[in-house]
Design a protein around this motif. Sequence first.
Motif, PDB file in Angstrom:
ATOM      1  N   TRP A   1      71.687 -67.604 -61.648  1.00 24.55           N
ATOM      2  CA  TRP A   1      72.567 -66.985 -62.644  1.00 24.55           C
ATOM      3  C   TRP A   1      72.003 -67.174 -64.052  1.00 24.55           C
ATOM      4  CZ3 TRP A   1      75.439 -63.279 -61.463  1.00 24.55           C
ATOM      5  CH2 TRP A   1      76.263 -63.250 -60.333  1.00 24.55           C
ATOM      6  N   ASN A   2      71.427 -68.345 -64.339  1.00 26.78           N
ATOM      7  CA  ASN A   2      70.853 -68.579 -65.665  1.00 26.78           C
ATOM      8  C   ASN A   2      69.609 -67.744 -65.922  1.00 26.78           C
ATOM      9  OD1 ASN A   2      72.567 -70.345 -66.997  1.00 26.78           O
ATOM     10  ND2 ASN A   2      71.664 -72.168 -66.088  1.00 26.78           N
TER      11      ASN A   2
ATOM     12  N   GLU B   1      76.345 -71.552 -68.470  1.00 27.97           N
ATOM     13  CA  GLU B   1      76.843 -70.328 -67.839  1.00 27.97           C
ATOM     14  C   GLU B   1      76.558 -70.293 -66.345  1.00 27.97           C
ATOM     15  OE1 GLU B   1      76.206 -65.475 -68.109  1.00 27.97           O
ATOM     16  OE2 GLU B   1      75.245 -66.804 -69.547  1.00 27.97           O
ATOM     17  N   GLY B   2      75.365 -70.763 -65.950  1.00 30.30           N
ATOM     18  CA  GLY B   2      75.004 -70.715 -64.537  1.00 30.30           C
ATOM     19  C   GLY B   2      75.953 -71.523 -63.676  1.00 30.30           C
TER      20      GLY B   2
ATOM     21  N   GLY C   1      78.907 -72.477 -64.508  1.00 27.20           N
ATOM     22  CA  GLY C   1      80.239 -71.887 -64.637  1.00 27.20           C
ATOM     23  C   GLY C   1      80.451 -70.710 -63.702  1.00 27.20           C
ATOM     24  N   GLN C   2      79.420 -69.884 -63.521  1.00 25.97           N
ATOM     25  CA  GLN C   2      79.565 -68.737 -62.633  1.00 25.97           C
ATOM     26  C   GLN C   2      79.628 -69.149 -61.166  1.00 25.97           C
ATOM     27  OE1 GLN C   2      76.532 -65.898 -64.840  1.00 25.97           O
ATOM     28  NE2 GLN C   2      77.975 -64.699 -63.654  1.00 25.97           N
TER      29      GLN C   2
ATOM     30  N   ALA D   1      83.283 -70.585 -60.600  1.00 25.20           N
ATOM     31  CA  ALA D   1      84.329 -69.852 -61.326  1.00 25.20           C
ATOM     32  C   ALA D   1      85.713 -70.122 -60.747  1.00 25.20           C
ATOM     33  CB  ALA D   1      84.021 -68.354 -61.289  1.00 25.20           C
TER      34      ALA D   1
ATOM     35  N   SER E   1      73.077 -71.698 -59.441  1.00 22.52           N
ATOM     36  CA  SER E   1      73.198 -71.966 -60.876  1.00 22.52           C
ATOM     37  C   SER E   1      71.909 -71.599 -61.603  1.00 22.52           C
ATOM     38  CB  SER E   1      73.550 -73.437 -61.116  1.00 22.52           C
ATOM     39  OG  SER E   1      72.468 -74.294 -60.816  1.00 22.52           O
TER      40      SER E   1
ATOM     41  N   SER F   1      69.635 -60.893 -60.638  1.00 17.31           N
ATOM     42  CA  SER F   1      70.762 -60.851 -59.708  1.00 17.31           C
ATOM     43  C   SER F   1      70.477 -61.733 -58.495  1.00 17.31           C
ATOM     44  CB  SER F   1      71.005 -59.408 -59.237  1.00 17.31           C
ATOM     45  OG  SER F   1      71.304 -58.568 -60.329  1.00 17.31           O
TER      46      SER F   1
END
Length: 363
Positions: free
Chosen positions: A142-143, A270-271, A273-274, A277, A139, A147
């Motif tokens: 990703w934030n 977003e982190g 969430g990815q 997913a 998390s 990559s």
Amino acid sequence: MSIDSLGWGPDLAHAFSAVLSQSSLPLVPGRVVRQARGLLSVQTSGQVLLARTAGRLLHHAPDAEALPTIGDWVALQLPGGGGGEALLHAVLPRRGVLMRREAGSEREGQLIAANLDVVFLMAGLDGDFNPRRIERALSLAWNSGASPVVVLSKADLASDLAGHVLEVEALAPGVPVLTLSAHSGEGVEALLALLPAGRTGALLGSSGVGKSTLVNRLLGEARLTTQAVRADDSRGRHTTTHRELFVLPHGGLLIDGPGMRELGVWGEEEGVGQVFADILALAEDCRFTDCEHRSEPGCAVRGAVTAGTLPQARVDSFEKLRREQAHQARQTDAVARREQKRRERNNTVLGWEAGRAKRRGRD
């Protein structure tokens, strides 16, 4: 060493020119290559200088996140003829910024590294292997905007290597998963292929996962001190006490630092969430849009757990990180509101003082 070998390029040159146009000082560009208890070492074109942050930058920085960290590109004033420290006057625009919540704080973020292209999330395949920690680290990665790559170290100690790889691939879909043994060299070439010349990576993991051993292997020399993990729980002892950017023989750049047991979530939703997913996709089929995935009828997430296609531990991890994210957002918003009120009060006081001065001038 030229700064070109550290990743300098046209975008950074343009940003530095903008800083120069607003300053009367003779500034030069450089990159922070070492950070130890607030002391910074900056590589310029041809030399490494100890540097301290100029008072003006310290005073005008809105928070600690705006201050320089390892990997930053900066504008600094060289020391005078008598030597001494350089003065760091500006931090150039960043990309790929890795952060976590400050240990022991609910509303402060801590910079880990800046200007990253890739984050290597290291997990040891020994007695301290923890998939939930990998989810938490993902998390943050990703934030950051960089990559993520999961690196399963100590592959030579794993009793079920293929099983661990499948487990991590399931919780990190689309993320490269490498197996590696720094002692034997297995997997090292695959990692180097993801870090070509000029690209910057960072190692993220707790103490004892083998970060320092890996750096030594990549450098071809025992540059960093290593220690054996504890026999009872395979956890490491803190050996590295600073963060450092290394230029690898093939030209790739790698940042290593102290191991971190605590990885508090920080940044946008977003982190998380990815990382989860799959759960969010299932939630779209829940009967109720505000389903909390507990006892509501028609919950697709609970249905997947019952069917055995989604581990309960993964749902628990998702809920825990989501609660932390929501709490951190509330705390951050509260701090921002208090700071806004403070600025408004200061502006009001300044306005009164200016008005009184103007009236005294007329009198």
